[in-house]
Scaffold this motif. Structure first.
Motif, PDB file in Angstrom:
ATOM      1  N   PRO A  53       0.832  -1.207   0.000  1.00 13.41           N
ATOM      2  CA  PRO A  53       0.000   0.000   0.000  1.00 13.41           C
ATOM      3  C   PRO A  53       0.864   1.253   0.000  1.00 13.41           C
ATOM      4  O   PRO A  53       1.986   1.245   0.497  1.00 13.41           O
ATOM      5  CB  PRO A  53      -0.794  -0.121   1.302  1.00 13.41           C
ATOM      6  N   ASP A  54       0.340   2.307  -0.580  1.00 14.58           N
ATOM      7  CA  ASP A  54       1.008   3.604  -0.543  1.00 14.58           C
ATOM      8  C   ASP A  54       1.017   4.076   0.908  1.00 14.58           C
ATOM      9  O   ASP A  54       0.001   3.963   1.569  1.00 14.58           O
ATOM     10  CB  ASP A  54       0.239   4.581  -1.440  1.00 14.58           C
ATOM     11  N   PRO A  55       2.088   4.530   1.452  1.00  9.01           N
ATOM     12  CA  PRO A  55       3.413   4.852   0.944  1.00  9.01           C
ATOM     13  C   PRO A  55       4.462   3.770   1.200  1.00  9.01           C
ATOM     14  O   PRO A  55       5.646   4.064   1.275  1.00  9.01           O
ATOM     15  CB  PRO A  55       3.760   6.096   1.724  1.00  9.01           C
ATOM     16  N   LEU A  56       4.078   2.518   1.343  1.00  7.54           N
ATOM     17  CA  LEU A  56       5.008   1.472   1.759  1.00  7.54           C
ATOM     18  C   LEU A  56       6.255   1.336   0.880  1.00  7.54           C
ATOM     19  O   LEU A  56       7.357   1.230   1.418  1.00  7.54           O
ATOM     20  CB  LEU A  56       4.283   0.141   1.881  1.00  7.54           C
ATOM     21  N   PRO A  57       6.154   1.327  -0.449  1.00  4.81           N
ATOM     22  CA  PRO A  57       7.394   1.204  -1.233  1.00  4.81           C
ATOM     23  C   PRO A  57       8.405   2.309  -0.909  1.00  4.81           C
ATOM     24  O   PRO A  57       9.600   2.035  -0.753  1.00  4.81           O
ATOM     25  CB  PRO A  57       6.904   1.284  -2.682  1.00  4.81           C
ATOM     26  N   ALA A  58       7.942   3.541  -0.758  1.00  3.09           N
ATOM     27  CA  ALA A  58       8.848   4.651  -0.419  1.00  3.09           C
ATOM     28  C   ALA A  58       9.410   4.485   0.991  1.00  3.09           C
ATOM     29  O   ALA A  58      10.585   4.765   1.236  1.00  3.09           O
ATOM     30  CB  ALA A  58       8.117   5.978  -0.547  1.00  3.09           C
ATOM     31  N   VAL A  59       8.587   4.003   1.914  1.00  4.44           N
ATOM     32  CA  VAL A  59       9.043   3.784   3.284  1.00  4.44           C
ATOM     33  C   VAL A  59      10.125   2.715   3.310  1.00  4.44           C
ATOM     34  O   VAL A  59      11.141   2.853   3.986  1.00  4.44           O
ATOM     35  CB  VAL A  59       7.857   3.380   4.193  1.00  4.44           C
ATOM     36  N   ARG A  60       9.926   1.643   2.550  1.00  3.38           N
ATOM     37  CA  ARG A  60      10.945   0.585   2.491  1.00  3.38           C
ATOM     38  C   ARG A  60      12.266   1.136   1.971  1.00  3.38           C
ATOM     39  O   ARG A  60      13.334   0.810   2.481  1.00  3.38           O
ATOM     40  CB  ARG A  60      10.475  -0.552   1.597  1.00  3.38           C
ATOM     41  N   ASP A  61      12.214   1.951   0.924  1.00  2.09           N
ATOM     42  CA  ASP A  61      13.436   2.520   0.357  1.00  2.09           C
ATOM     43  C   ASP A  61      14.127   3.451   1.343  1.00  2.09           C
ATOM     44  O   ASP A  61      15.346   3.469   1.447  1.00  2.09           O
ATOM     45  CB  ASP A  61      13.132   3.285  -0.934  1.00  2.09           C
ATOM     46  N   LEU A  62      13.350   4.236   2.068  1.00  2.00           N
ATOM     47  CA  LEU A  62      13.887   5.248   2.971  1.00  2.00           C
ATOM     48  C   LEU A  62      14.381   4.661   4.295  1.00  2.00           C
ATOM     49  O   LEU A  62      15.435   5.045   4.795  1.00  2.00           O
ATOM     50  CB  LEU A  62      12.810   6.311   3.245  1.00  2.00           C
ATOM     51  N   LEU A  63      13.640   3.720   4.864  1.00  2.00           N
ATOM     52  CA  LEU A  63      13.904   3.280   6.232  1.00  2.00           C
ATOM     53  C   LEU A  63      14.389   1.844   6.370  1.00  2.00           C
ATOM     54  O   LEU A  63      14.785   1.440   7.449  1.00  2.00           O
ATOM     55  CB  LEU A  63      12.637   3.455   7.081  1.00  2.00           C
ATOM     56  N   SER A  64      14.337   1.057   5.323  1.00  2.00           N
ATOM     57  CA  SER A  64      14.758  -0.345   5.375  1.00  2.00           C
ATOM     58  C   SER A  64      14.185  -1.080   6.585  1.00  2.00           C
ATOM     59  O   SER A  64      14.925  -1.546   7.444  1.00  2.00           O
ATOM     60  CB  SER A  64      16.280  -0.447   5.388  1.00  2.00           C
ATOM     61  N   PRO A  65      12.865  -1.195   6.667  1.00  2.37           N
ATOM     62  CA  PRO A  65      12.273  -1.892   7.814  1.00  2.37           C
ATOM     63  C   PRO A  65      12.673  -3.362   7.838  1.00  2.37           C
ATOM     64  O   PRO A  65      13.000  -3.952   6.813  1.00  2.37           O
ATOM     65  CB  PRO A  65      10.761  -1.741   7.583  1.00  2.37           C
ATOM     66  N   VAL A  66      12.630  -3.939   9.021  1.00  2.00           N
ATOM     67  CA  VAL A  66      12.963  -5.344   9.208  1.00  2.00           C
ATOM     68  C   VAL A  66      11.938  -6.218   8.492  1.00  2.00           C
ATOM     69  O   VAL A  66      12.282  -7.214   7.860  1.00  2.00           O
ATOM     70  CB  VAL A  66      13.013  -5.684  10.716  1.00  2.00           C
ATOM     71  N   ASP A  67      10.663  -5.844   8.594  1.00  5.28           N
ATOM     72  CA  ASP A  67       9.600  -6.679   8.064  1.00  5.28           C
ATOM     73  C   ASP A  67       8.346  -5.835   7.856  1.00  5.28           C
ATOM     74  O   ASP A  67       8.192  -4.779   8.462  1.00  5.28           O
ATOM     75  CB  ASP A  67       9.303  -7.814   9.052  1.00  5.28           C
ATOM     76  N   HIS A  68       7.479  -6.322   7.003  1.00  2.86           N
ATOM     77  CA  HIS A  68       6.136  -5.766   6.829  1.00  2.86           C
ATOM     78  C   HIS A  68       5.165  -6.931   6.808  1.00  2.86           C
ATOM     79  O   HIS A  68       5.400  -7.917   6.112  1.00  2.86           O
ATOM     80  CB  HIS A  68       6.008  -4.967   5.531  1.00  2.86           C
ATOM     81  N   ARG A  69       4.082  -6.812   7.570  1.00  4.19           N
ATOM     82  CA  ARG A  69       3.057  -7.848   7.594  1.00  4.19           C
ATOM     83  C   ARG A  69       1.729  -7.266   7.164  1.00  4.19           C
ATOM     84  O   ARG A  69       1.362  -6.167   7.562  1.00  4.19           O
ATOM     85  CB  ARG A  69       2.876  -8.412   9.005  1.00  4.19           C
ATOM     86  N   LEU A  70       1.043  -8.030   6.359  1.00  3.44           N
ATOM     87  CA  LEU A  70      -0.330  -7.716   5.993  1.00  3.44           C
ATOM     88  C   LEU A  70      -1.218  -8.561   6.898  1.00  3.44           C
ATOM     89  O   LEU A  70      -1.141  -9.793   6.858  1.00  3.44           O
ATOM     90  CB  LEU A  70      -0.588  -8.044   4.524  1.00  3.44           C
TER      91      LEU A  70
END
Length: 133
Positions: A53-70
């Motif tokens: 979901p928006d803004p997740l792709p940008a967040v991943r690029d910016l912050l390099s999260p450990v994980d994302h769960r739906l």
């Protein structure tokens, strides 16, 4: 940990704004993200569409999260309009609490284990070589 409900393929505005406003603070520590909606319940293209979901792709690029769960959420008839009700039922949706508490608890326990086994910030700085000029 940071997350939001998903509506129309987007995080709620307040959650998206928080990510835009505080990236340095969020980048200082390990970050786990989650999105909550009915996509896991409906499955198929709805689930695939909701994985980013928006803004997740940008967040991943910016912050390099450990994980994302739906994660699945809860949805009752009073949460939607008549049109929303008709569309939801036409898609095969069923009202109720669809949260998988065993999955959520296991994910939270995994996060806690990782945080507890990680070296503290003091230990990290103590183990770093001294800067030389």
């Amino acid at each position: 940990m940071l997350g939001s409900a998903i509506h129309n393929g987007r995080w709620m505005p307040a959650a998206a704004e928080y990510v835009r406003r505080y990236p340095p603070d969020l980048a200082r520590r390990p970050l786990w993200l989650f999105s909550v909606g009915l996509a896991r319940v409906l499955g198929g293209p709805f689930e695939r569409w909701s994985r980013n979901p928006d803004p997740l792709p940008a967040v991943r690029d910016l912050l390099s999260p450990v994980d994302h769960r739906l994660l699945a959420g809860a949805f009752e008839r009073e949460h939607t309009s008549l049109l929303g009700h008709l569309v939801f039922r036409a898609m095969g949706g069923h009202y109720g609490d669809h949260r998988d508490w065993q999955e959520i608890d296991a994910w939270a326990e995994g996060i806690a284990h990782r945080l507890l086994s990680a070296p503290s910030e003091k230990e990290h700085h103590r183990n770093q070589p001294a800067a030389t000029e």
